[in-house]
Design a protein around this motif. Structure first.
Motif, PDB file in Angstrom:
ATOM      1  N   ILE A   1       0.516  -3.039   2.658  1.00 38.69           N
ATOM      2  CA  ILE A   1       0.283  -1.623   2.365  1.00 38.69           C
ATOM      3  C   ILE A   1      -0.587  -1.025   3.471  1.00 38.69           C
ATOM      4  O   ILE A   1      -1.171  -1.744   4.285  1.00 38.69           O
ATOM      5  CB  ILE A   1      -0.414  -1.425   0.999  1.00 38.69           C
ATOM      6  N   GLU A   2      -0.674   0.296   3.479  1.00 34.81           N
ATOM      7  CA  GLU A   2      -1.606   1.011   4.353  1.00 34.81           C
ATOM      8  C   GLU A   2      -2.660   1.657   3.470  1.00 34.81           C
ATOM      9  O   GLU A   2      -2.334   2.257   2.447  1.00 34.81           O
ATOM     10  CB  GLU A   2      -0.857   2.086   5.154  1.00 34.81           C
ATOM     11  N   TRP A   3      -3.903   1.522   3.869  1.00 37.28           N
ATOM     12  CA  TRP A   3      -4.949   2.221   3.128  1.00 37.28           C
ATOM     13  C   TRP A   3      -6.085   2.619   4.057  1.00 37.28           C
ATOM     14  O   TRP A   3      -6.319   1.967   5.084  1.00 37.28           O
ATOM     15  CB  TRP A   3      -5.453   1.417   1.936  1.00 37.28           C
ATOM     16  N   SER A   4      -6.751   3.687   3.707  1.00 39.12           N
ATOM     17  CA  SER A   4      -7.819   4.210   4.550  1.00 39.12           C
ATOM     18  C   SER A   4      -8.891   4.857   3.688  1.00 39.12           C
ATOM     19  O   SER A   4      -8.668   5.208   2.525  1.00 39.12           O
ATOM     20  CB  SER A   4      -7.263   5.226   5.555  1.00 39.12           C
TER      21      SER A   4
ATOM     22  N   SER B   1      -9.487   2.094   8.227  1.00 40.63           N
ATOM     23  CA  SER B   1      -8.052   2.066   7.902  1.00 40.63           C
ATOM     24  C   SER B   1      -7.544   0.654   8.115  1.00 40.63           C
ATOM     25  O   SER B   1      -8.067  -0.107   8.945  1.00 40.63           O
ATOM     26  CB  SER B   1      -7.270   3.058   8.774  1.00 40.63           C
ATOM     27  N   TYR B   2      -6.518   0.273   7.347  1.00 46.41           N
ATOM     28  CA  TYR B   2      -5.981  -1.094   7.402  1.00 46.41           C
ATOM     29  C   TYR B   2      -4.514  -1.063   6.993  1.00 46.41           C
ATOM     30  O   TYR B   2      -4.093  -0.262   6.142  1.00 46.41           O
ATOM     31  CB  TYR B   2      -6.761  -2.022   6.465  1.00 46.41           C
ATOM     32  N   LYS B   3      -3.738  -1.984   7.615  1.00 45.60           N
ATOM     33  CA  LYS B   3      -2.347  -2.165   7.232  1.00 45.60           C
ATOM     34  C   LYS B   3      -2.072  -3.662   7.170  1.00 45.60           C
ATOM     35  O   LYS B   3      -2.292  -4.386   8.136  1.00 45.60           O
ATOM     36  CB  LYS B   3      -1.411  -1.505   8.230  1.00 45.60           C
TER      37      LYS B   3
ATOM     38  N   ASN C   1      -1.262  -7.275   4.153  1.00 43.02           N
ATOM     39  CA  ASN C   1      -1.291  -7.743   2.759  1.00 43.02           C
ATOM     40  C   ASN C   1      -2.444  -8.703   2.492  1.00 43.02           C
ATOM     41  O   ASN C   1      -2.432  -9.430   1.513  1.00 43.02           O
ATOM     42  CB  ASN C   1       0.038  -8.411   2.390  1.00 43.02           C
TER      43      ASN C   1
ATOM     44  N   SER D   1       2.515   2.589   0.248  1.00 42.23           N
ATOM     45  CA  SER D   1       3.437   1.472   0.411  1.00 42.23           C
ATOM     46  C   SER D   1       4.732   2.006   0.991  1.00 42.23           C
ATOM     47  O   SER D   1       5.366   2.889   0.409  1.00 42.23           O
ATOM     48  CB  SER D   1       3.707   0.779  -0.933  1.00 42.23           C
ATOM     49  N   THR D   2       5.147   1.467   2.135  1.00 42.64           N
ATOM     50  CA  THR D   2       6.366   1.947   2.790  1.00 42.64           C
ATOM     51  C   THR D   2       7.553   1.018   2.574  1.00 42.64           C
ATOM     52  O   THR D   2       8.665   1.345   2.990  1.00 42.64           O
ATOM     53  CB  THR D   2       6.126   2.103   4.310  1.00 42.64           C
TER      54      THR D   2
END
Length: 557
Positions: free
Chosen positions: A88-91, A130-132, A134, A155-156
């Motif tokens: 996922i990507e989260w920031s 920010s992080y991408k 699992n 989630s892409t």
């Protein structure tokens, strides 16, 4: 002092922040503000000190908010995000509004002019992390002034879920167990069916032994970075699992595809999935473990999780993998004409036991006598299968070929416990090593002829002069099942005590209809169970045991 505010008056401030942090300003800023306000009302405020499960839809961002208000000292905080499936990507974004505006927001006194000033203050909104991926990630921050924080998740790949943990209390302990400075799992031993692992103790396990346990996950696919990731993977493999792999170990929660094993204070669950087995073992606070019952020459992945039994939270060690040793080819024993060999097979786990015979004549005869358990036999001639069957009692297999043909006899137990079989081979024209057998090996008792101190039994004979020896053994009610189960039909009279012998006699009859004999055994105790055995010994001296018979004398006469 710090606090996390949960008041909806902050909606105005958050919406203004949202418009400038996620979208560039446009001429229709009022419309953007209304849109941001709508999104905020359909978002959530992140709770402090509690693990929150967040469900994400593909390509749709989800936002959570919290406010840190600082009076005097800086406010420390940590945020831990655990992906339970795909990357996922989260920031984390922060809006450092003035104390006056935060105070007015908390009191619900923001007016349109205040909101307009916040919308224009784009320099006050910054992305601090920010992080991408699992992996489980933890952000540790320090808020030196009052601020609004926004967490955005995306989630892409597909719909998924994650867990988020926010805390501003760094003095009351950790929700997640601590990992040691070196969180690696070491492989210290590899066998054909076992792998021995060790890992350094978690500081939490040393301090709170009653509330902490280690759980090991074993599978053949890949390592997992969290327990919820393993749970999700098993669910996508086509089965339902308990909500938490490490803690939902009650037999009442098991699905049909799960097997639970309790042994030596260790609880194991084996999940049957399409890609193999996913095995979980929880072993308390032991930090060395030998994984049993693995397949030879197979690569396995091992993950250790330290679990807090009070909070249901876990932390993952760095996973490892190992390949079990390849099992050596079983030794092939050579059979000799007329010589019987007894083979003991250690249950299903043992590979095939092989016997080889090179024929000297066109015809050969194999004889198999099942001693105990269940055995499957496969015979190949020069690499081609010529016979395959399960052995029951005594079985003769006559085969035709050419001199110098090579026969390979492969034996395998079809039971979990051990099995045994006696094997003999000879040219077809030779007299069989085993005696001629009657139509039935059952022993019959006559209820009407029972007395308080005697019983009468009968058994069938053959057309061949043979010796029959009768043995008796006094047993208790609770011994009957065990005695009958453990009977070794290949053992002869030499395995019995002399005191158990009743008699030996010879008889035969050319007419099979009359080839039957009876015997009355006297001198028994009233109301007592006896186990009777009969051994048939032919000209070669090899014994064959009849099926054991249990008879009880009358209690009153």
């Amino acid at each position: 002092m710090s606090c996390v505010w949960f008041y909806l008056p902050l909606c105005l401030l958050a919406a203004a922040c949202l418009c400038h942090s996620l979208k560039a300003p446009t001429a229709s800023s009022q419309q953007n503000f209304k849109s941001g306000l709508f999104n905020f009302y359909h978002s959530l405020i992140l709770a402090d000190g509690k693990e929150t499960t967040v469900h994400l839809l593909k390509d749709i961002p989800k936002r959570y908010y919290f406010v840190l208000e600082e009076d005097r000292a800086p406010v420390p905080f940590t945020i831990t995000v655990t992906p339970c499936d795909v990357p996922i990507e989260w920031s984390i974004l922060v809006h450092r509004a003035s104390a006056n505006l935060l105070g007015k927001a908390a009191q619900g006194d923001l007016d349109t002019q205040d909101v307009s000033r916040i919308q224009k203050a784009t320099s006050m909104v910054t992305t601090i992390f920010s992080y991408k991926g699992n992996s489980v990630e933890t952000y540790v921050g320090m808020s030196s002034q009052s601020a609004l924080y926004i967490l955005e998740f995306l989630s892409t790949e597909r719909d998924t879920h994650i867990t988020v943990y926010l805390t501003t209390d760094t003095t009351s302990g950790h929700l997640y167990p601590e990992l040691p400075l070196d969180p690696r799992i070491d492989v210290i031993g590899i066998g054909h069916t076992t792998v021995t692992l060790t890992w350094k103790h978690s500081p939490s396990a040393l301090q709170h032994r009653d509330n902490i346990q280690y759980c090991l996950l074993v599978n053949e696919k890949h390592n997992y970075k969290s327990l919820c990731a393993a749970e999700t993977a098993i669910r996508f493999s086509g089965m339902k699992t308990p909500r938490n792999l490490a803690l939902s170990l009650s037999p009442y929660l098991l699905e049909p595809q799960q097997v639970m094993i309790l042994s030596n204070s260790e609880l194991s669950i084996i999940n049957k999935v399409h890609s193999g087995e996913v095995r979980q073992i929880c072993m308390g606070t032991k930090n060395t473990y030998t994984v049993p019952s693995l397949s030879p020459n197979t690569q396995y992945y091992f993950d250790v999780f330290v679990v807090n039994l009070l909070t249901n939270a876990s932390a993952a060690y760095t996973g490892t993998f190992a390949r079990t040793l390849e099992e050596p080819e079983p030794k092939v024993m050579k059979l000799k004409d007329g010589k019987a060999v007894q083979v003991v097979l250690e249950g299903k786990k043992q590979k095939l036991y092989s016997l080889q015979y090179q024929a000297r004549h066109k015809k050969v005869q194999f004889a198999f006598q099942l001693c105990r358990g269940q055995v499957q036999v496969d015979i190949t001639k020069n690499g081609k299968t010529v016979a395959s069957e399960n052995i029951l009692g005594l079985r003769y297999l006559s085969l035709k070929g050419k001199p110098l043909d090579v026969y390979l006899v492969q034996l395998k137990s079809t039971e979990e416990s051990s099995s045994a079989v006696k094997v003999q081979v000879s040219p077809h024209y030779h007299k069989p090593l085993f005696p001629l057998l009657p139509e039935s090996l059952k022993i019959k008792s006559f209820s009407k002829l029972r007395t308080c101190n005697s019983v009468t039994i009968a058994w069938l004979g053959t057309q061949e002069q043979s010796k029959y020896c009768v043995y008796k053994k006094r047993i208790e009610e609770d011994q009957v099942w065990m005695e009958l189960q453990n009977t070794d039909t290949c053992s002869g009279p030499e395995s019995r005590r002399k005191s158990e012998k009743v008699l030996c006699k010879y008889f035969y009859d050319i007419n099979l209809q009359r080839a039957v004999t009876t015997e009355t055994i006297k001198g028994l105790d009233a109301g007592t169970l006896y186990l009777f055995d009969i051994y048939l010994i032919g000209p070669s001296g090899i014994p064959v045991r009849y099926h054991s018979k249990v008879v009880k004398t009358r209690k009153k006469c």
